[in-house]
Every structure is written in structure tokens, then in C-alpha cells.
Design a protein around this motif. Structure first.
Motif, mmCIF file in Angstrom:
data_model
loop_
_atom_site.group_PDB
_atom_site.id
_atom_site.type_symbol
_atom_site.label_atom_id
_atom_site.label_comp_id
_atom_site.label_asym_id
_atom_site.label_seq_id
_atom_site.Cartn_x
_atom_site.Cartn_y
_atom_site.Cartn_z
ATOM 1 N N VAL A 59 0.835 -1.201 0.000
ATOM 2 C CA VAL A 59 0.000 0.000 0.000
ATOM 3 C C VAL A 59 0.867 1.247 0.000
ATOM 4 C CG1 VAL A 59 -1.649 1.338 1.357
ATOM 5 C CG2 VAL A 59 -1.993 -1.104 1.068
ATOM 6 N N GLY A 60 1.958 1.229 0.777
ATOM 7 C CA GLY A 60 2.859 2.376 0.808
ATOM 8 C C GLY A 60 3.478 2.658 -0.542
ATOM 9 N N ILE A 61 3.933 1.604 -1.244
ATOM 10 C CA ILE A 61 4.540 1.781 -2.561
ATOM 11 C C ILE A 61 3.503 2.285 -3.566
ATOM 12 C CG2 ILE A 61 5.592 0.565 -4.504
ATOM 13 C CD1 ILE A 61 6.958 -1.254 -2.469
ATOM 14 N N ILE A 62 2.316 1.688 -3.555
ATOM 15 C CA ILE A 62 1.272 2.086 -4.503
ATOM 16 C C ILE A 62 0.882 3.541 -4.293
ATOM 17 C CG2 ILE A 62 -1.151 1.743 -5.130
ATOM 18 C CD1 ILE A 62 -0.720 -1.252 -4.557
ATOM 19 N N GLN A 63 0.664 3.929 -3.035
ATOM 20 C CA GLN A 63 0.246 5.302 -2.784
ATOM 21 C C GLN A 63 1.382 6.281 -3.054
ATOM 22 O OE1 GLN A 63 -1.764 5.766 0.978
ATOM 23 N NE2 GLN A 63 -3.438 4.426 0.367
ATOM 24 N N GLY A 64 2.626 5.853 -2.830
ATOM 25 C CA GLY A 64 3.758 6.714 -3.154
ATOM 26 C C GLY A 64 3.865 6.966 -4.644
ATOM 27 N N LEU A 65 3.719 5.905 -5.442
ATOM 28 C CA LEU A 65 3.779 6.053 -6.893
ATOM 29 C C LEU A 65 2.597 6.859 -7.421
ATOM 30 C CD1 LEU A 65 4.978 2.482 -7.941
ATOM 31 C CD2 LEU A 65 6.288 4.607 -7.999
ATOM 32 N N THR A 66 1.435 6.697 -6.788
ATOM 33 C CA THR A 66 0.262 7.480 -7.203
ATOM 34 C C THR A 66 0.501 8.965 -6.987
ATOM 35 O OG1 THR A 66 -1.181 5.633 -6.600
ATOM 36 C CG2 THR A 66 -2.212 7.794 -6.873
ATOM 37 N N CYS A 67 1.045 9.307 -5.828
ATOM 38 C CA CYS A 67 1.366 10.710 -5.547
ATOM 39 C C CYS A 67 2.404 11.226 -6.535
ATOM 40 C CB CYS A 67 1.875 10.840 -4.113
ATOM 41 S SG CYS A 67 2.265 12.527 -3.597
ATOM 42 N N SER A 69 2.853 10.230 -9.654
ATOM 43 C CA SER A 69 2.238 10.456 -10.971
ATOM 44 C C SER A 69 1.449 11.762 -10.986
ATOM 45 C CB SER A 69 1.331 9.275 -11.328
ATOM 46 O OG SER A 69 0.193 9.243 -10.496
ATOM 47 N N ILE A 70 0.797 12.084 -9.871
ATOM 48 C CA ILE A 70 0.050 13.341 -9.794
ATOM 49 C C ILE A 70 1.001 14.529 -9.903
ATOM 50 C CG2 ILE A 70 -1.388 14.775 -8.296
ATOM 51 C CD1 ILE A 70 -2.571 12.198 -7.146
ATOM 52 N N GLN A 71 2.149 14.449 -9.221
ATOM 53 C CA GLN A 71 3.094 15.561 -9.257
ATOM 54 C C GLN A 71 3.761 15.688 -10.628
ATOM 55 O OE1 GLN A 71 5.764 15.922 -5.927
ATOM 56 N NE2 GLN A 71 4.287 15.105 -4.477
ATOM 57 N N ILE A 72 4.052 14.560 -11.272
ATOM 58 C CA ILE A 72 4.618 14.618 -12.620
ATOM 59 C C ILE A 72 3.616 15.265 -13.575
ATOM 60 C CG2 ILE A 72 5.357 13.226 -14.591
ATOM 61 C CD1 ILE A 72 6.534 11.248 -12.577
ATOM 62 N N PHE A 73 2.334 14.946 -13.399
ATOM 63 C CA PHE A 73 1.298 15.565 -14.232
ATOM 64 C C PHE A 73 1.300 17.079 -14.062
ATOM 65 C CE2 PHE A 73 -3.045 17.269 -14.436
ATOM 66 C CZ PHE A 73 -3.358 17.006 -15.756
ATOM 67 N N ILE A 74 1.505 17.543 -12.825
ATOM 68 C CA ILE A 74 1.529 18.983 -12.567
ATOM 69 C C ILE A 74 2.643 19.657 -13.368
ATOM 70 C CG2 ILE A 74 1.948 20.722 -10.771
ATOM 71 C CD1 ILE A 74 0.590 18.815 -8.790
ATOM 72 N N PHE A 75 3.784 18.978 -13.499
ATOM 73 C CA PHE A 75 4.895 19.535 -14.266
ATOM 74 C C PHE A 75 4.638 19.523 -15.771
ATOM 75 C CE2 PHE A 75 7.434 18.743 -10.419
ATOM 76 C CZ PHE A 75 8.201 19.895 -10.381
ATOM 77 N N LEU A 76 3.954 18.507 -16.263
ATOM 78 C CA LEU A 76 3.965 18.242 -17.700
ATOM 79 C C LEU A 76 2.674 18.587 -18.438
ATOM 80 C CD1 LEU A 76 5.934 14.861 -17.848
ATOM 81 C CD2 LEU A 76 6.780 17.201 -17.954
ATOM 82 N N ILE A 229 10.143 7.388 -2.654
ATOM 83 C CA ILE A 229 9.739 6.910 -3.974
ATOM 84 C C ILE A 229 9.153 8.063 -4.781
ATOM 85 C CG2 ILE A 229 8.222 5.318 -5.221
ATOM 86 C CD1 ILE A 229 8.318 3.491 -2.810
ATOM 87 N N VAL A 230 8.347 8.876 -4.129
ATOM 88 C CA VAL A 230 7.723 10.018 -4.810
ATOM 89 C C VAL A 230 8.789 10.940 -5.369
ATOM 90 C CG1 VAL A 230 6.323 12.080 -4.468
ATOM 91 C CG2 VAL A 230 5.623 9.923 -3.432
ATOM 92 N N ASN A 231 9.749 11.323 -4.532
ATOM 93 C CA ASN A 231 10.770 12.272 -4.968
ATOM 94 C C ASN A 231 11.603 11.710 -6.113
ATOM 95 O OD1 ASN A 231 9.945 14.058 -2.966
ATOM 96 N ND2 ASN A 231 11.386 13.273 -1.468
ATOM 97 N N CYS A 232 11.989 10.444 -6.015
ATOM 98 C CA CYS A 232 12.792 9.822 -7.075
ATOM 99 C C CYS A 232 11.996 9.727 -8.376
ATOM 100 C CB CYS A 232 13.257 8.435 -6.636
ATOM 101 S SG CYS A 232 14.437 8.447 -5.270
ATOM 102 N N ALA A 233 10.725 9.321 -8.274
ATOM 103 C CA ALA A 233 9.902 9.169 -9.474
ATOM 104 C C ALA A 233 9.654 10.512 -10.142
ATOM 105 C CB ALA A 233 8.581 8.492 -9.121
ATOM 106 N N VAL A 234 9.379 11.541 -9.357
ATOM 107 C CA VAL A 234 9.133 12.866 -9.928
ATOM 108 C C VAL A 234 10.397 13.389 -10.607
ATOM 109 C CG1 VAL A 234 8.584 15.269 -9.386
ATOM 110 C CG2 VAL A 234 7.278 13.424 -8.329
ATOM 111 N N SER A 235 11.519 13.247 -9.930
ATOM 112 C CA SER A 235 12.783 13.713 -10.514
ATOM 113 C C SER A 235 13.078 12.984 -11.815
ATOM 114 C CB SER A 235 13.927 13.497 -9.521
ATOM 115 O OG SER A 235 13.706 14.205 -8.325
ATOM 116 N N LEU A 236 12.925 11.660 -11.810
ATOM 117 C CA LEU A 236 13.184 10.871 -13.015
ATOM 118 C C LEU A 236 12.213 11.239 -14.133
ATOM 119 C CD1 LEU A 236 14.767 8.572 -14.349
ATOM 120 C CD2 LEU A 236 13.086 6.976 -13.404
ATOM 121 N N GLY A 237 10.935 11.423 -13.775
ATOM 122 C CA GLY A 237 9.936 11.744 -14.785
ATOM 123 C C GLY A 237 10.176 13.090 -15.442
ATOM 124 N N VAL A 238 10.577 14.075 -14.646
ATOM 125 C CA VAL A 238 10.790 15.411 -15.203
ATOM 126 C C VAL A 238 12.101 15.473 -15.984
ATOM 127 C CG1 VAL A 238 11.127 17.840 -14.624
ATOM 128 C CG2 VAL A 238 9.405 16.498 -13.407
#
Length: 245
Positions: A59-67, A69-76, A229-238
Motif C-alpha cells: 500500500v505504501g509503494i502504490i500510494q507513493g507512486l500514485t502521488c 504520478s500526480i506531481q509529474i502531471f503537474i509539471f507536464l 519513492i515520490v521524490n525519485c519518481a518525480v525527478s526521473l519523470g521530469v
């Protein structure tokens, strides 16, 4: 101060809030005895919770990745719409007089869609309960699995799964519409609005699931690790936008 003025103003207001919090707020320890812990102890408690129950980790990983994706959407979302706006017909909904996306109005529409999703969430959960469980009574959103001792919020979990799947499809729309299509801008804008509605619908479900699988005494600590996970995913996505259109 031009386009950056609102952001500079936000920094100023946040700095004032920081000062107010530092000098006027006191820690809320709750009732009874309290124990002051260091950050290392909080993280240790979170690791122990993840090791003791794999569902908590998932649940922690899923909710972290969900957050994330929302932040990456804000950037893109804005560069994506700007790309499709080049071939959109003049006068299309969401464009300003110069043929550019009306960023302020679009962002406001996103926030309104999220609010509508949040307002609709209780009714949709009750509707899901009605169809998913013959035991649903008075909007009670659970079914009994393997005895009374194992009660799961099936409606909330199924609704969250639906939000995940639908959001994934909506965010895939910009990848499949033609870059020079006359209606690509309108299609993407509509899909983004529905995505924000799904986010508003999902967030209350996220809180319910977190309250079930995360122990109350360490909930804040447990959510700290998925933030990594959120910070790494957002950084990688952007950063990846330098090599991926």
C-alpha cells in the motif's frame, strides 16, 4: 512582477507562515504520556511495520507512486497542451486570444474537477457498495470475507483500482493522439479534466485504505519512506523529458 509575481508572493506568504509556526504552534502530543523520538527511531518503526505486514509495504509503494504520478502531471500538463495547441483551430475551448492555452483558466478547471470528484466520492462509494456487496446496509461499504473477523472495505478497494486503471488510460491519451491533429488539444484537455476528477474521487479512498492497513501510532512515519519513492519518481519523470518528447 510579470508571470513570476504570484510565485514570489507565494514564497513570501510561506515564509511568514514558517515564522508563525515556529513561534506560535506547540506540538500536539495527544493525551497521556508521550515520548519524544528521533528521526532514526521513526524510520526504524516504519521499517518494522513494513517487515511485519507485506500489505502495508504494498500500500505504501502504490500510494507513493500514485502521488508521484500526480506531481509529474503537474509539471507536464502545460507543455503537453502547448504542443497540441499549435495545430488547434482558433476559438477552441481552452485557448486564449493568442492561440496559447489559457493556463490560469485551465488550472482553475482542474481544481474544480478535483473538487467535484471529492464531492461525488461518498455517493459513488455507496453505489459501489450496493452493487458489490449484498450485505451493504445504509451505505456501509464492506463485505465479510472468511468470517466476521476479516472485514475488508471491498467497495473502497475496487473503486481505487478503477481510479488507477482509468487514470492510466487518461494519461496515455497524449501519447496516442496525433501531434498535429486539429482536435488533439481538445481531446487531451478533456482527458486531463477527467483525470483530475478521478484524482478527487481517489484521494478519499486513499485515506480510508491508509487508515486500515497502517497502524495509527506510526502512520506518519510509515508514509515517510514512500515519499522517497515520490521524490525519485518525480525527478526521473521530469528529467527524462530531455530525451523523451
Amino acid at each position: 512582477y510579470g508571470a513570476v509575481g504570484p510565485f514570489e508572493g507565494a514564497v513570501t506568504c510561506t515564509s511568514i507562515a514558517l515564522i508563525v509556526v515556529m513561534f506560535l504552534w506547540t506540538e500536539n502530543y495527544g493525551c497521556g504520556e508521550h515520548q519524544v523520538k528521533e528521526m532514526k527511531e521513526f524510520l526504524g518503526d516504519a521499517m518494522a511495520a513494513f517487515k511485519s505486514d507485506k500489505r502495508t509495504l504494498r500500500v505504501g509503494i502504490i500510494q507513493g507512486l500514485t502521488c508521484a504520478s500526480i506531481q509529474i502531471f503537474i509539471f507536464l500538463w502545460s507543455p503537453a497542451l502547448r504542443h497540441f495547441a499549435k495545430s488547434a483551430p482558433k476559438g477552441a475551448i481552452g485557448l486564449d486570444g493568442n492561440g496559447e492555452p489559457a493556463y490560469g483558466l485551465i488550472f482553475g478547471a482542474f481544481m474544480a474537477a478535483g473538487v467535484l470528484g471529492g464531492l461525488a466520492a461518498p455517493s459513488i462509494r455507496r453505489l459501489a457498495s450496493y452493487f458489490l456487496s449484498p450485505l451493504a446496509k445504509n451505505g456501509f461499504e464492506t463485505i465479510i470475507v472468511e468470517g466476521e473477523e476479516n472485514v475488508r472495505p471491498m467497495a473502497v478497494e475496487m473503486l481505487s483500482s478503477l481510479c488507477y486503471a482509468t487514470s492510466a488510460l487518461l494519461l496515455f491519451v497524449p501519447c496516442i493522439v496525433p501531434g498535429d491533429g486539429a482536435h488533439s488539444f481538445s481531446i487531451c484537455l478533456f482527458s486531463f479534466l477527467i483525470y483530475e476528477f478521478m484524482v478527487g474521487l481517489y484521494l478519499p479512498c486513499e485515506g480510508v485504505i491508509r487508515s486500515i492497513y497502517f497502524p495509527a501510532e506510526g502512520r506518519a512515519s510509515i508514509m515517510t519512506l514512500p515519499r522517497i519513492i515520490v521524490n525519485c519518481a518525480v525527478s526521473l519523470g521530469v528529467v527524462s523529458t530531455t530525451v523523451i518528447t
